[in-house]
Design a protein around this motif. Structure first.
Motif, PDB file in Angstrom:
ATOM      1  N   GLU A 117       0.651  -1.131   0.134  1.00 14.85           N
ATOM      2  CA  GLU A 117       0.037  -0.122   0.109  1.00 14.85           C
ATOM      3  C   GLU A 117       0.881   1.214   0.014  1.00 14.85           C
ATOM      4  OE1 GLU A 117      -4.145   1.415   2.151  1.00 14.85           O
ATOM      5  OE2 GLU A 117      -2.818   0.056   3.259  1.00 14.85           O
ATOM      6  N   ALA A 118       2.109   1.018   0.579  1.00 19.85           N
ATOM      7  CA  ALA A 118       3.061   2.373   0.818  1.00 19.85           C
ATOM      8  C   ALA A 118       3.501   2.744  -0.700  1.00 19.85           C
ATOM      9  CB  ALA A 118       3.991   2.254   1.814  1.00 19.85           C
ATOM     10  N   HIS A 119       3.223   2.274  -1.710  1.00 22.78           N
ATOM     11  CA  HIS A 119       4.016   2.057  -2.836  1.00 22.78           C
ATOM     12  C   HIS A 119       3.600   3.369  -3.829  1.00 22.78           C
ATOM     13  CE1 HIS A 119       6.589  -0.890  -3.193  1.00 22.78           C
ATOM     14  NE2 HIS A 119       6.436  -0.980  -4.589  1.00 22.78           N
ATOM     15  N   ASP A 120       3.220   4.415  -2.924  1.00 24.13           N
ATOM     16  CA  ASP A 120       3.151   5.896  -3.558  1.00 24.13           C
ATOM     17  C   ASP A 120       3.933   6.736  -3.127  1.00 24.13           C
ATOM     18  OD1 ASP A 120       2.379   8.210  -4.484  1.00 24.13           O
ATOM     19  OD2 ASP A 120       0.098   8.095  -3.829  1.00 24.13           O
ATOM     20  N   TYR A 121       5.211   6.934  -3.898  1.00 27.12           N
ATOM     21  CA  TYR A 121       6.266   7.716  -3.229  1.00 27.12           C
ATOM     22  C   TYR A 121       6.253   9.153  -3.444  1.00 27.12           C
ATOM     23  CZ  TYR A 121       8.617   3.118  -3.042  1.00 27.12           C
ATOM     24  OH  TYR A 121       9.098   1.585  -2.877  1.00 27.12           O
ATOM     25  N   ARG A 122       5.402   9.803  -3.996  1.00 23.85           N
ATOM     26  CA  ARG A 122       5.149  11.135  -4.128  1.00 23.85           C
ATOM     27  C   ARG A 122       6.315  11.933  -4.387  1.00 23.85           C
ATOM     28  NH1 ARG A 122       3.017  11.205   1.412  1.00 23.85           N
ATOM     29  NH2 ARG A 122       4.231   9.309   1.251  1.00 23.85           N
ATOM     30  N   TYR A 123       7.056  11.584  -5.336  1.00 23.49           N
ATOM     31  CA  TYR A 123       8.387  12.116  -5.561  1.00 23.49           C
ATOM     32  C   TYR A 123       8.054  13.492  -6.004  1.00 23.49           C
ATOM     33  CZ  TYR A 123      10.998   7.717  -6.790  1.00 23.49           C
ATOM     34  OH  TYR A 123      11.452   6.526  -6.561  1.00 23.49           O
ATOM     35  N   PHE A 124       9.031  14.504  -5.471  1.00 25.12           N
ATOM     36  CA  PHE A 124       9.169  15.809  -5.941  1.00 25.12           C
ATOM     37  C   PHE A 124      10.558  16.301  -5.725  1.00 25.12           C
ATOM     38  CE2 PHE A 124       7.962  16.124  -1.481  1.00 25.12           C
ATOM     39  CZ  PHE A 124       8.599  16.989  -0.923  1.00 25.12           C
ATOM     40  N   PRO A 125      10.992  17.282  -6.381  1.00 24.34           N
ATOM     41  CA  PRO A 125      12.288  17.961  -6.249  1.00 24.34           C
ATOM     42  C   PRO A 125      12.834  18.390  -4.867  1.00 24.34           C
ATOM     43  CG  PRO A 125      11.235  18.792  -8.332  1.00 24.34           C
ATOM     44  CD  PRO A 125      10.161  18.174  -7.627  1.00 24.34           C
ATOM     45  N   ASP A 126      13.699  18.100  -4.310  1.00 27.23           N
ATOM     46  CA  ASP A 126      14.163  18.316  -2.925  1.00 27.23           C
ATOM     47  C   ASP A 126      14.392  19.703  -3.118  1.00 27.23           C
ATOM     48  OD1 ASP A 126      15.429  18.783  -0.540  1.00 27.23           O
ATOM     49  OD2 ASP A 126      16.112  16.663  -0.206  1.00 27.23           O
ATOM     50  N   PRO A 127      13.397  20.595  -2.147  1.00 25.73           N
ATOM     51  CA  PRO A 127      13.887  21.916  -1.985  1.00 25.73           C
ATOM     52  C   PRO A 127      15.025  22.281  -1.321  1.00 25.73           C
ATOM     53  CG  PRO A 127      12.099  21.423  -0.788  1.00 25.73           C
ATOM     54  CD  PRO A 127      12.300  20.275  -1.552  1.00 25.73           C
ATOM     55  N   ASP A 128      15.735  21.539  -0.560  1.00 25.36           N
ATOM     56  CA  ASP A 128      16.978  21.643  -0.066  1.00 25.36           C
ATOM     57  C   ASP A 128      18.134  21.762  -0.998  1.00 25.36           C
ATOM     58  OD1 ASP A 128      15.820  21.863   2.367  1.00 25.36           O
ATOM     59  OD2 ASP A 128      16.122  20.086   3.086  1.00 25.36           O
ATOM     60  N   LEU A 129      18.076  21.102  -2.297  1.00 26.10           N
ATOM     61  CA  LEU A 129      19.225  21.024  -3.025  1.00 26.10           C
ATOM     62  C   LEU A 129      18.709  21.751  -4.221  1.00 26.10           C
ATOM     63  CD1 LEU A 129      19.709  17.194  -2.085  1.00 26.10           C
ATOM     64  CD2 LEU A 129      21.431  19.055  -1.801  1.00 26.10           C
ATOM     65  N   LEU A 130      19.697  22.202  -4.774  1.00 26.55           N
ATOM     66  CA  LEU A 130      19.774  22.945  -6.220  1.00 26.55           C
ATOM     67  C   LEU A 130      20.039  21.917  -7.110  1.00 26.55           C
ATOM     68  CD1 LEU A 130      21.834  26.016  -5.149  1.00 26.55           C
ATOM     69  CD2 LEU A 130      19.521  26.072  -6.102  1.00 26.55           C
ATOM     70  N   PRO A 131      19.532  22.070  -8.430  1.00 24.05           N
ATOM     71  CA  PRO A 131      20.026  21.057  -9.549  1.00 24.05           C
ATOM     72  C   PRO A 131      21.483  20.824  -9.456  1.00 24.05           C
ATOM     73  CG  PRO A 131      18.668  22.701 -10.426  1.00 24.05           C
ATOM     74  CD  PRO A 131      18.911  23.220  -8.922  1.00 24.05           C
ATOM     75  N   LEU A 132      22.071  19.711  -9.811  1.00 16.85           N
ATOM     76  CA  LEU A 132      23.475  19.399  -9.865  1.00 16.85           C
ATOM     77  C   LEU A 132      23.946  19.730 -11.282  1.00 16.85           C
ATOM     78  CD1 LEU A 132      26.080  17.919  -8.844  1.00 16.85           C
ATOM     79  CD2 LEU A 132      25.177  15.702  -9.203  1.00 16.85           C
ATOM     80  N   VAL A 133      24.903  20.808 -11.517  1.00 13.26           N
ATOM     81  CA  VAL A 133      25.123  21.162 -12.623  1.00 13.26           C
ATOM     82  C   VAL A 133      26.701  20.745 -12.778  1.00 13.26           C
ATOM     83  CG1 VAL A 133      25.599  23.084 -14.351  1.00 13.26           C
ATOM     84  CG2 VAL A 133      23.559  23.014 -12.757  1.00 13.26           C
ATOM     85  N   LEU A 134      27.024  20.084 -13.864  1.00 13.49           N
ATOM     86  CA  LEU A 134      28.364  19.389 -14.043  1.00 13.49           C
ATOM     87  C   LEU A 134      29.142  20.388 -14.944  1.00 13.49           C
ATOM     88  CD1 LEU A 134      27.864  15.572 -14.401  1.00 13.49           C
ATOM     89  CD2 LEU A 134      28.371  17.105 -12.018  1.00 13.49           C
ATOM     90  N   ASP A 135      30.263  20.838 -14.638  1.00 14.87           N
ATOM     91  CA  ASP A 135      31.191  21.574 -15.404  1.00 14.87           C
ATOM     92  C   ASP A 135      31.712  20.496 -16.377  1.00 14.87           C
ATOM     93  OD1 ASP A 135      33.034  22.832 -16.648  1.00 14.87           O
ATOM     94  OD2 ASP A 135      34.125  23.737 -14.881  1.00 14.87           O
TER      95      ASP A 135
END
Lengths: 95, 487
Positions: free
Chosen positions: B278-296
């Motif tokens: 029943e718990a298989h609803d993970y409700r993914y959303f972008p973590d507001p504590d982390l900025l996008p990871l941008v690779l040089d």
């Protein structure tokens, strides 16, 4: 988007928040109101606009791979309702 | 592609094909965790390697570990995969006591590494390609211990927040063998690159196995996911059990329900994890504590430049540079220390002969004593020197075995051993002739029979060897014998 009582029940369960049956309808109304308030933003056309992730122009700061924390199980366990031999102790989780 | 016969399971309604995809969790070989500065070392006291970030205290903020990002990129490059210069961390929400934050920081829509591939080799030299769908970074959870108290669960958060690379394959495998070979090859790759130590016993590399069955060539069936299988043998056992279970369900007129299952190694069976359905609803959303990871891109190029020779490249080079068989090359490459040892020993020597000594005699001894090649009591230079003594005719292959035994026992360099024990091969024709004459004179009957049955010459060779303590050059002995017997 309107939220119904069944959705509130389900979200409450997923969040492990106990809500009595009689609170579900009032909560559904409150949440629906909040959502329709936010939905005013839908009037703005955002086609082709990247979602803004931060109000300031900074990149994700990184840390070097150095161990500089931990080693204080006592402090970590300080708020635990119950602990034993360095472990958190919680009600039995049945697999 | 593989030329092996396809793997089929015989059911009551005919043959079935198994379709397998794997999600491998490889722990990044970092000192500190993915988002905190607590350590990752194995075997610490409970909750000793825990920062307040890992324990999910309010107000704690994650800061990403640069080394972990680098290892993910490196592994992606090793998988010839697309590196995504912008990736996003998401929260995967679920409740469990060993997940103090109430969510796992993972990557859902935009992983750091996209599509790639892995060429997988079987031990017999055949190979096949497995598509890689993605690789993403995520946090490990803590550990729940259920057997310390009948009424309580004990939680240790030491693993909580440790960096994992989840490597997701396409459903490209068709047999338990192929799945095991894939994990083995992937494990070898990460070990070569040093991005994960690959220790399956400690759980540092483990697999979720997606299993479905279908009639050969038919549409894909519904899959079940077997969680956290931590050995190659268990992966194979779990697949065989699960495939048979699914076939039985279908043949009994039932339907496969997509679900998560656990493998019970003790009973050798899989069973449903009903509690989590029943718990298989993970409700993914972008973590507001982390900025996008941008690779040089410059950084990615620098990482590319640090890639070591990968198993696939080494395998090809072993065959072309040293003329080794696909099998010998694969065994050497299987252990980077063994491959290095071989290359050191093969410098300026007969490489095939060196490979034989390394793979047979030396590997045999090491295996029997449970030694690793890093700790070989015989040096690579000495194995090379031993082969040198054989190829220049100083000693025979048979004597070489004796010299090797003495080298293993710590008597030193092969040349010194040969000299000390007088093991130099007798190629002096005069001495050999004298010995042969003596034997022929003492055994006139054998001489007669050898003249009629040339294969009886072997008896004489044996006698000469005995008389010379095994030091006679077998080639020379044969030649002289043939001349004397008129063969």
């Amino acid at each position: 988007m309107a939220i119904d009582a069944a959705t509130v029940r389900r979200v409450a369960k997923l969040a492990r928040i106990a809500e009595p049956e009689e609170r579900l309808e009032p909560l559904a109304r409150e949440l629906s109101a909040i959502i329709s308030f936010i939905e005013q933003l839908d009037e703005v056309n955002t086609d082709g606009v990247e979602p803004m992730t931060s109000a300031v122009h900074v990149t994700l700061p990184m840390r070097e791979d150095v161990v500089a924390d931990g080693g204080d199980a006592e402090r970590v366990l300080l708020n635990a309702p119950k602990s034993d031999q360095g472990f958190f102790v919680v009600p039995k989780v049945v697999e | 592609m593989s030329e092996r016969p396809p793997y089929r399971i015989q059911g009551r309604t005919g043959e079935w094909e198994v379709v397998l995809g794997l999600e491998v969790h490889a722990q990044v070989a970092s000192k500190a965790k993915l988002f905190s500065a607590a350590g990752t070392g194995f075997g610490a006291a409970p909750n000793d390697h825990v920062s307040l970030v890992d324990a999910g205290f309010p107000g704690m903020l994650p800061v990403i570990n640069r080394f972990c990002v680098e290892q993910a990129v490196k592994t992606g490059l090793g998988l010839k995969a697309k590196i995504n210069h912008r990736s996003i961390f998401d929260r995967k929400n679920y409740f469990y006591p060993d997940l103090p934050q109430g969510y796992q920081i993972s990557q859902f829509k935009d992983p750091i590494v996209g599509e790639g591939e892995l060429i997988v080799h079987h031990d017999d030299g055949t190979s096949f390609t497995v598509g890689i769908e993605r690789l993403h970074l995520e946090q490990d959870a803590g550990k729940s211990i259920h057997d310390m108290d009948p009424n309580a669960t004990y939680v240790d958060l030491n693993r909580s927040g440790v960096a994992l690379m989840e490597i997701v394959s396409r459903p490209d495998m068709r047999s338990p063998d192929e799945a095991a070979a894939y994990v083995k090859t992937l494990r070898q790759l990460v070990r070569y690159m040093g991005t994960c130590d690959g220790d399956m016993e400690k759980g540092n590399l483990r697999a979720d196995v997606n299993v479905s069955v279908r009639k050969p060539g038919a549409e894909l069936g519904t899959r079940c996911e077997i969680k956290n299988v931590n050995s190659l043998r268990f992966i194979q056992q779990a697949i065989v059990y699960e495939a048979h279970r699914q076939i039985e369900v279908i043949e009994d007129g039932g339907k496969i329900v997509q679900e998560t299952r656990l493998f019970d190694a003790g009973k050798g069976e899989t069973r449903s994890m009903r509690s989590k359905e029943e718990a298989h609803d993970y409700r993914y959303f972008p973590d507001p504590d982390l900025l996008p990871l941008v690779l040089d891109p410059v950084w990615v190029k620098q990482i590319q430049a640090t890639l070591p020779e990968l198993p696939e490249q080494k395998l090809a080079r072993m065959q072309s540079q040293y003329g080794l068989s696909a099998y010998d090359a694969a065994v050497l490459v299987g252990d980077v220390a063994r491959a290095d040892f071989f290359e050191e020993a093969a410098k300026g020597r007969d490489a095939k002969l060196v490979a034989n000594w390394v793979l047979n005699d030396l590997s045999g001894k090491m295996g029997a004593d449970g030694l690793e090649f890093e700790a070989s009591p015989v040096s690579a230079a000495d194995i090379g020197a031993l082969v040198g003594l054989i190829t220049d005719g100083t000693i025979s292959g048979k004597i070489a075995r004796e010299v090797f035994e003495r080298m293993w026992a710590g008597e030193g360099a092969p040349a010194a051993i040969v000299e000390k024990h007088g093991l130099v091969q007798v190629t002096d024709t005069g001495a050999l002739e004298a010995a042969i004459d003596e034997i022929m004179a003492a055994n006139p009957d054998k001489v007669e029979s050898a003249k009629e049955k040339p294969q009886a010459i072997g008896w004489f060779v044996g006698q000469v060897m005995k008389a010379t303590g095994g030091k006679a050059n077998p080639g020379a002995v044969n030649q002289i014998l043939k001349a004397k017997l008129g063969l």
